[in-house]
Structures are given as structure tokens and as C-alpha cells.
Design a protein around this motif. Structure first.
Motif, PDB file in Angstrom:
ATOM      1  N   LEU A  21     -18.695 -62.104 -43.595  1.00 14.47           N
ATOM      2  CA  LEU A  21     -18.514 -61.377 -44.847  1.00 14.47           C
ATOM      3  C   LEU A  21     -17.941 -62.333 -45.887  1.00 14.47           C
ATOM      4  N   MET A  22     -18.682 -62.576 -46.967  1.00 13.93           N
ATOM      5  CA  MET A  22     -18.222 -63.420 -48.058  1.00 13.93           C
ATOM      6  C   MET A  22     -17.480 -62.549 -49.076  1.00 13.93           C
ATOM      7  N   MET A  23     -16.300 -62.995 -49.514  1.00 15.02           N
ATOM      8  CA  MET A  23     -15.497 -62.215 -50.456  1.00 15.02           C
ATOM      9  C   MET A  23     -15.112 -63.040 -51.670  1.00 15.02           C
ATOM     10  N   ASP A  24     -14.947 -62.362 -52.810  1.00 15.15           N
ATOM     11  CA  ASP A  24     -14.535 -63.053 -54.029  1.00 15.15           C
ATOM     12  C   ASP A  24     -13.015 -63.039 -54.141  1.00 15.15           C
ATOM     13  N   LYS A  25     -12.490 -63.449 -55.303  1.00 14.35           N
ATOM     14  CA  LYS A  25     -11.041 -63.568 -55.483  1.00 14.35           C
ATOM     15  C   LYS A  25     -10.330 -62.228 -55.417  1.00 14.35           C
ATOM     16  N   THR A  26     -11.058 -61.148 -55.715  1.00 13.45           N
ATOM     17  CA  THR A  26     -10.442 -59.820 -55.666  1.00 13.45           C
ATOM     18  C   THR A  26     -10.477 -59.215 -54.263  1.00 13.45           C
ATOM     19  N   GLY A  27     -11.113 -59.903 -53.326  1.00 11.58           N
ATOM     20  CA  GLY A  27     -11.234 -59.378 -51.983  1.00 11.58           C
ATOM     21  C   GLY A  27     -12.447 -58.503 -51.763  1.00 11.58           C
ATOM     22  N   GLN A  28     -13.272 -58.353 -52.790  1.00 11.93           N
ATOM     23  CA  GLN A  28     -14.479 -57.530 -52.662  1.00 11.93           C
ATOM     24  C   GLN A  28     -15.543 -58.291 -51.880  1.00 11.93           C
ATOM     25  N   VAL A  29     -16.196 -57.588 -50.960  1.00  7.39           N
ATOM     26  CA  VAL A  29     -17.271 -58.194 -50.175  1.00  7.39           C
ATOM     27  C   VAL A  29     -18.497 -58.335 -51.071  1.00  7.39           C
ATOM     28  N   THR A  56     -28.303 -67.893 -54.493  1.00  7.40           N
ATOM     29  CA  THR A  56     -27.358 -68.358 -53.475  1.00  7.40           C
ATOM     30  C   THR A  56     -26.273 -69.227 -54.096  1.00  7.40           C
ATOM     31  N   LYS A  57     -26.661 -70.100 -55.047  1.00  2.71           N
ATOM     32  CA  LYS A  57     -25.664 -70.921 -55.734  1.00  2.71           C
ATOM     33  C   LYS A  57     -24.629 -70.046 -56.426  1.00  2.71           C
ATOM     34  N   MET A  58     -25.110 -68.994 -57.078  1.00  2.00           N
ATOM     35  CA  MET A  58     -24.200 -68.097 -57.787  1.00  2.00           C
ATOM     36  C   MET A  58     -23.270 -67.381 -56.815  1.00  2.00           C
ATOM     37  N   MET A  59     -23.824 -66.960 -55.679  1.00  2.00           N
ATOM     38  CA  MET A  59     -23.001 -66.279 -54.682  1.00  2.00           C
ATOM     39  C   MET A  59     -21.924 -67.210 -54.157  1.00  2.00           C
ATOM     40  N   VAL A  60     -22.326 -68.431 -53.777  1.00  2.00           N
ATOM     41  CA  VAL A  60     -21.370 -69.400 -53.225  1.00  2.00           C
ATOM     42  C   VAL A  60     -20.284 -69.731 -54.249  1.00  2.00           C
ATOM     43  N   ALA A  61     -20.658 -69.799 -55.538  1.00  2.00           N
ATOM     44  CA  ALA A  61     -19.692 -70.114 -56.590  1.00  2.00           C
ATOM     45  C   ALA A  61     -18.610 -69.048 -56.699  1.00  2.00           C
ATOM     46  N   HIS A  62     -18.910 -67.815 -56.264  1.00  2.00           N
ATOM     47  CA  HIS A  62     -17.930 -66.729 -56.355  1.00  2.00           C
ATOM     48  C   HIS A  62     -17.170 -66.506 -55.042  1.00  2.00           C
ATOM     49  N   VAL A  63     -17.515 -67.251 -53.994  1.00  2.00           N
ATOM     50  CA  VAL A  63     -16.834 -67.059 -52.708  1.00  2.00           C
ATOM     51  C   VAL A  63     -15.437 -67.664 -52.765  1.00  2.00           C
ATOM     52  N   ASP A  64     -14.438 -66.846 -52.471  1.00  2.00           N
ATOM     53  CA  ASP A  64     -13.058 -67.341 -52.390  1.00  2.00           C
ATOM     54  C   ASP A  64     -12.597 -67.445 -50.939  1.00  2.00           C
ATOM     55  N   ARG A  65     -13.146 -66.604 -50.094  1.00  2.00           N
ATOM     56  CA  ARG A  65     -12.825 -66.668 -48.663  1.00  2.00           C
ATOM     57  C   ARG A  65     -13.904 -65.915 -47.905  1.00  2.00           C
ATOM     58  N   PHE A  66     -13.894 -66.031 -46.598  1.00  2.00           N
ATOM     59  CA  PHE A  66     -14.850 -65.289 -45.774  1.00  2.00           C
ATOM     60  C   PHE A  66     -14.207 -64.917 -44.452  1.00  2.00           C
ATOM     61  N   ASP A  67     -14.717 -63.840 -43.874  1.00  2.00           N
ATOM     62  CA  ASP A  67     -14.286 -63.387 -42.557  1.00  2.00           C
ATOM     63  C   ASP A  67     -15.504 -63.343 -41.640  1.00  2.00           C
ATOM     64  N   THR A  68     -15.250 -63.412 -40.354  1.00  2.00           N
ATOM     65  CA  THR A  68     -16.336 -63.317 -39.380  1.00  2.00           C
ATOM     66  C   THR A  68     -15.959 -62.319 -38.293  1.00  2.00           C
TER      67      THR A  68
END
Length: 608
Positions: A21-29, A56-68
């Protein structure tokens, strides 16, 4: 987390199946994905992003953290991914709009006036359920056709509550309903016809037709011709129904045929529901973004489509091999209680059905995509292919034209948002390089064009987002040298032609070819640019060459301008006659000094 921290965390993941699960800075998936090996899949996002598409570039640019989430098998990963996508609705996942599945027809036989209704799932409530059917729209059409054939009501009135309260509606006057709201026919006749309608939904058309025929014969023998005529009309309606509304004959959807299509701007899928060789229903879904490929689109959509459905087909036909297809088939088989096969036909009738599904998907995507979206998507494809820093909204293209080295000219055309901007076209007469030197001519034309820009000439502003040079690697290299020498930075690509003088690829100044033939929209755009610049340069060359061919031998004689040249030709008729005239004859037409100059041109000046 920084990019380096994300990469380090990804490299520490195990080589096990799971969901991420990729999440942004607000914690939203913002994205959910599955993987057979988490480390390999997740680490790809944080390596070199040059190979990623724009989404995909745009998605990765917004990723702040991820969970598995690590699971035991691919089955569990498939199910969990689908569940998490439905729960979080991530913005970068391809999402199906609804989760309605195949509809069922419900009939509450406990009511004194039972009615048909559409539901998504069966329930243990004592009602009868028919289906599942191929699609909601087609099922409604089937119910309307059945009710019209048997003249049953389809209005919103409820019986016996509304009997006798109002006049019959338009359906009664059109002969589509027998007006049960009047109280006649009665409730017994209503239930008899509903039983016949239910038999039709079960596929027992012959039994219903036989029963009506028997009743018609009995009525005719009893001289009840009005009843016999009404029954005859019902039989005729059912006869038409059997030919035109094949969807009603107990259509448990046992085969699904998938088509997928991705355009530069959007992507979409179509699902055809087949029963006993008959095409019964079609469902389409269009997504707002282009997919990486049709295979990737199917891998994202097909599991979502089936994993939450109560009833499943026995066969799923796909146009290409899908990731985790075997796992999906095994899982669907386990859930449905019968074998579900996922196949990729290569030939025969099934392949023909796949072609139909593909055409349906393509037409639906193109229908909802306007011209601006299509060209924007094509330009994004070009940007990704050539790794351009900006979307090439303004493109300039150049070509050189001459005949055997004579009358060299250059043409510059401009395409703005994929369309010719003819007001910005420019023509150049090559002046300084030797005849037949294509490279020198291109250098001169480009140098003059960009110097005019640097000098503040508004006719040569703004700078383009991309230069397309009609030529190969060497032409592209010359363009880069000119730009570098003037301190300008504009991407350059050459347009490489095939034996038929058609653009087959793009090429960089370093000789790297970029294939465009596998992307029809981009191939068409580049071909259009190449044809237009070639046409424009040749047209200017022909114009200049024609003027050169029309030059007279009387040109550039001192004292002989257009007016005197015209007088000479009118008097003598031809240039040859002018050549043969002596000074006195010439002086009778033009002043003596001019006559002497003409005579000296053809006979040579006298020397003392």
C-alpha cells in the motif's frame, strides 16, 4: 521518507507474496498492488524512474511511505488486493465504477399480484430467482419484451391497491397491456400470465406457446372469438419474441469474452456474455487514463470484476495472457463450485469473439474521448518515448529542397497541440553554402532562424518544445550543434524514412532509434509532420525554380528595364529576333544607349 529511504526499505522486503500500500504525506492510500515477490516489485518503483510512464512517475512522486502485508499464497494476495482496492479506492488504481455483478430477476409469488424486479444477489426469503443474466440493461429489455408479449403491466401502479382508481395508462391504449388496473382481467388471469412469463424466463417457450394454442382452440370451438383473437395475438408476439429477444431463454452466463483497448488518452474494457453460442449482453467500462498496455489493463480489472461476484461464468476468454491467470482461475473455481477456465484463444470462433470484444472496447473509448484528449495523449506518448523535459505542444520541423543543387531552399513548419499552425510557417532561401550541400543548408537555415529569435524578432518566437528534422542522425547532430553554439537548449530528433519515403522511426543525434510504428497515433502524427514539412519545402522550391526558369536573356542589361524589355518583345516578337537586329533597328524601339547595350550583350562590345 526520502527517496533513498524508500529504496532502502524496499530492498529489505522479503521475496514472498503479498500486497503493498503506497501512502502520501497525509497517510491516505494512493495505490494498492500485489506481488509474487514483494522485494522485486516494490523496489522497482524507487529505482531509475525513466522507464516509468507519466502516471507512475506522478504516483511515485507523491509516495511518502508504504506498508506491506505478507500472505501465504498468490491466491490470498489476489483476494486481499481486491478487498483493499474496494476499501480505499486509491486514486492511482484502475477502478471499476460499480460492483453490481450479473443481475437476477426476483418474483415474490406470495403476493396476490406478483411483479418482477432486478436484484444483485439472491436471498433466502421465499421468493423465486431467475438468472443470473448477462447485463442489467439487456435483462430489463427482456422483461419488457415478455410483459408486452403477454400484455402484463409494467407501470408503477400496485395491485390490488390501485385497481379502479385511475383510467388505464398509455400502454393499455397501445395494446401493450390488457389494463389489469380496471379489474378485468381478474387476479386469476394475472397470476396465470405471470406463471407463463416465469416459464419464459426458464426457457420453456414451447410449453407456454402450446398452452396458449390449446386455450385459443378451445375458445374458438366455444365461439368465443374475442378471447381466441387475444390469445392468437399473444402467440404471435411470442413467436416474434423467440426470434428477436433471444436474451430471455434462461441465459445463465456461461462464457465471458474480454476486450481491452488503450488509447493515448484513455483506456477501457468490454465484456461480452455468451450463452450457447449466442451473444446476449455487453458491458463496457472506460477509465480516465491510458494504461501501460492492454495486458496490464486486464491484470488490473479482471480480478476486481469477478472476485466479488456471486455467480461466475464457466469460461473466461482473454485476448492476451494475464498476470496470475492460473491463480485467478483456481480461486474462482473454488468459490463457484464449478470449473472456471481462463483461456487465451489463438484461432477459430473464440478468437473471432475476442476481436468483436476488442472492437467494442475501442469504439467505446473513442466515443467518449474528444480530439483534444486524443492529441494530448499522443503528445504524452512522444514525451515519454523521447524522455522530453516538457510536453511537446509546439513542434518545429525543417526540410531542405533543391534540384540538382540549384535553387536550394529551406522550409519550417510549426505544429501547435498536434495541428499545423500555418501562420507560423517560414521559408528560407539558402544563400551562403555551396550548391547541393544539405548539411550546410540545414546549418544555415537553423542558424538564421534562431538568430532571429535571439535578436527579438517576434515572428520567430517562442522557442519550440521539440525540433523534428527531416533527416537522420547527422541532420539531428547539426541541429544540436547550432543550438549549442547559440546557447539554446531545445530537444532535437531526426525523422528516419523507409524506402517509400515514409517516416519509420525517430532518431537522436547520438544515433539511438526510437520506434513509433507500434504506437499508431504517434506514428500517424509524426508521419503527418514529415509529409507537411516536405510538401511546404518542395512547394517553395518549385516556386523559386519556376521563377529562375522564366528569366529572360534580356534581364540585367543596363538601361533595359521591364517596360523596355516588353517593348522589344512586342516589336520583334522573340528574343531570337532581338538578337538578330542591328543597333539602328533596336534604336527605333528604345533609346540609342539602351539599343547599343542590347546589341553589345549578344554580339560583344567593340574594343578600340
Amino acid at each position: 521518507m526520502t527517496r533513498d529511504q524508500l529504496r532502502a526499505k524496499a530492498n529489505e522486503l522479503p521475496l514472498l507474496p503479498g500486497v503493498y500500500l503506497m501512502m502520501d504525506k497525509t497517510g491516505q492510500v494512493i495505490y494498492v498492488g500485489k506481488a509474487k515477490k514483494l522485494k522485486n516489485r516494490v523496489s522497482q518503483y524507487f529505482q531509475d524512474t525513466a522507464s516509468h510512464n507519466e502516471k507512475t512517475k506522478m504516483m511515485v512522486a507523491h509516495v511518502d511511505r508504504f506498508d506491506t502485508i505478507i500472505v501465504r499464497s498468490e491466491f490470498e494476495a489476489l483476494v486481499l488486493e481486491n478487498s483493499l482496492i474496494k476499501r480505499h479506492q486509491p486514486r492511482y488504481n484502475i477502478l471499476l465504477k460499480d460492483d453490481k455483478g450479473y443481475p437476477f430477476v426476483r418474483l415474490d409469488e406470495k403476493s396476490s399480484y406478483p411483479r418482477f424486479s432486478l436484484v444483485n444477489r439472491t436471498a433466502d426469503d421465499g421468493a423465486r430467482y431467475y438468472g443470473p443474466f448477462g447485463g442489467r440493461h439487456e435483462t430489463r429489455l427482456a422483461l419488457d419484451a415478455v410483459c408486452a408479449a403477454l400484455r402484463l403491466p409494467t407501470c408503477s401502479r400496485r395491485f390490488p391497491r390501485d385497481i379502479g382508481k385511475e383510467r388505464p395508462c398509455l400502454n393499455f391504449h397501445m395494446g401493450r397491456c390488457d389494463g389489469f388496473c380496471r379489474g378485468q382481467p381478474d387476479g386469476e388471469e394475472y397470476r396465470r400470465r405471470m406463471a407463463q412469463a416465469a416459464s419464459l424466463l426458464e426457457g420453456r417457450l414451447r410449453a407456454v406457446t402450446g398452452e396458449l394454442t390449446e386455450r385459443m382452440t378451445t375458445a374458438a370451438e366455444a365461439l368465443d372469438f374475442e378471447t381466441a383473437a387475444a390469445l392468437r395475438d399473444q402467440i404471435r408476439a411470442l413467436s416474434v419474441l423467440s426470434k428477436e429477444q433471444r436474451v430471455i431463454a434462461g441465459i445463465c452466463a456461461d462464457t465471458d469474452v474480454w476486450g481491452a483497448y488503450t488509447s493515448p488518452a484513455r483506456s477501457g474494457v468490454a465484456v461480452l456474455h455468451i450463452e450457447n453460442g449466442d451473444l446476449l449482453a455487453r458491458q463496457t467500462e472506460v477509465f480516465p487514463d491510458a494504461a501501460d498496455s492492454e495486458d496490464a489493463l486486464l491484470s488490473a480489472v479482471v480480478p476486481q470484476y469477478y472476485l466479488s461476484r456471486q455467480s461466475l461464468p464457466r469460461e473466461i476468454l482473454l485476448p492476451a495472457a494475464m498476470e496470475d491467470a492460473d491463480a485467478l482461475a483456481a480461486l474462482l473455481t473454488e468459490r463457484s463450485g464449478h470449473a472456471v477456465a481462463v483461456r487465451v484463444p489463438q484461432r477459430g470462433q473464440r478468437r473471432a469473439l475476442l476481436d468483436i470484444a476488442h472492437r467494442n472496447a475501442r469504439e467505446e473509448v473513442e466515443r467518449v474521448t474528444d480530439a483534444a484528449q486524443r492529441i494530448s495523449g499522443t503528445l504524452r506518448q512522444l514525451q515519454q518515448l523521447a524522455q522530453l523535459p516538457a510536453l511537446p505542444r509546439r513542434m518545429e520541423s525543417y526540410d531542405i529542397s533543391h534540384t540538382g543543387g540549384d535553387d536550394q531552399v529551406g522550409g519550417m513548419v510549426v505544429f501547435q497541440d498536434g495541428r499545423p499552425l500555418k501562420s507560423a510557417y517560414r521559408r528560407f532561401r539558402v544563400e551562403t553554402c555551396r550548391e547541393g550541400d544539405d548539411y550546410g543548408a540545414m546549418r544555415e537555415v537553423l542558424t538564421r532562424r534562431f538568430r532571429r529569435y535571439l535578436d527579438g524578432d517576434e515572428k520567430f518566437a517562442p522557442l519550440p518544445d521539440l525540433l523534428l528534422i527531416d533527416g537522420g542522425e547527422n541532420h539531428a547532430r547539426i541541429a544540436e550543434e547550432v543550438l549549442a553554439g547559440l546557447g539554446l537548449d531545445v530537444p532535437v530528433l531526426g525523422m528516419v524514412k523507409d524506402d517509400r519515403h515514409r517516416t519509420r522511426a525517430l532518431i537522436t543525434a547520438r544515433g539511438q532509434e526510437l520506434g513509433i510504428q507500434q504506437t499508431p497515433a504517434l506514428f500517424a502524427l509524426i508521419g503527418t509532420v514529415q509529409e507537411e514539412v516536405h510538401r511546404f519545402a518542395i512547394a517553395y522550391h518549385h516556386q523559386k525554380h519556376t521563377r529562375s526558369a522564366k528569366r529572360s536573356q534580356l534581364d540585367n542589361i543596363p538601361g533595359v528595364g521591364e517596360a523596355r524589355k516588353k517593348k522589344l518583345l512586342q516589336h520583334f516578337g522573340t528574343v531570337t529576333a532581338v538578337k538578330q537586329a542591328d543597333v539602328e533597328q533596336l534604336a527605333a524601339v528604345v533609346p540609342r544607349a539602351a539599343a547599343q547595350a542590347v546589341y553589345d550583350r549578344f554580339h560583344g562590345a567593340k574594343t578600340e
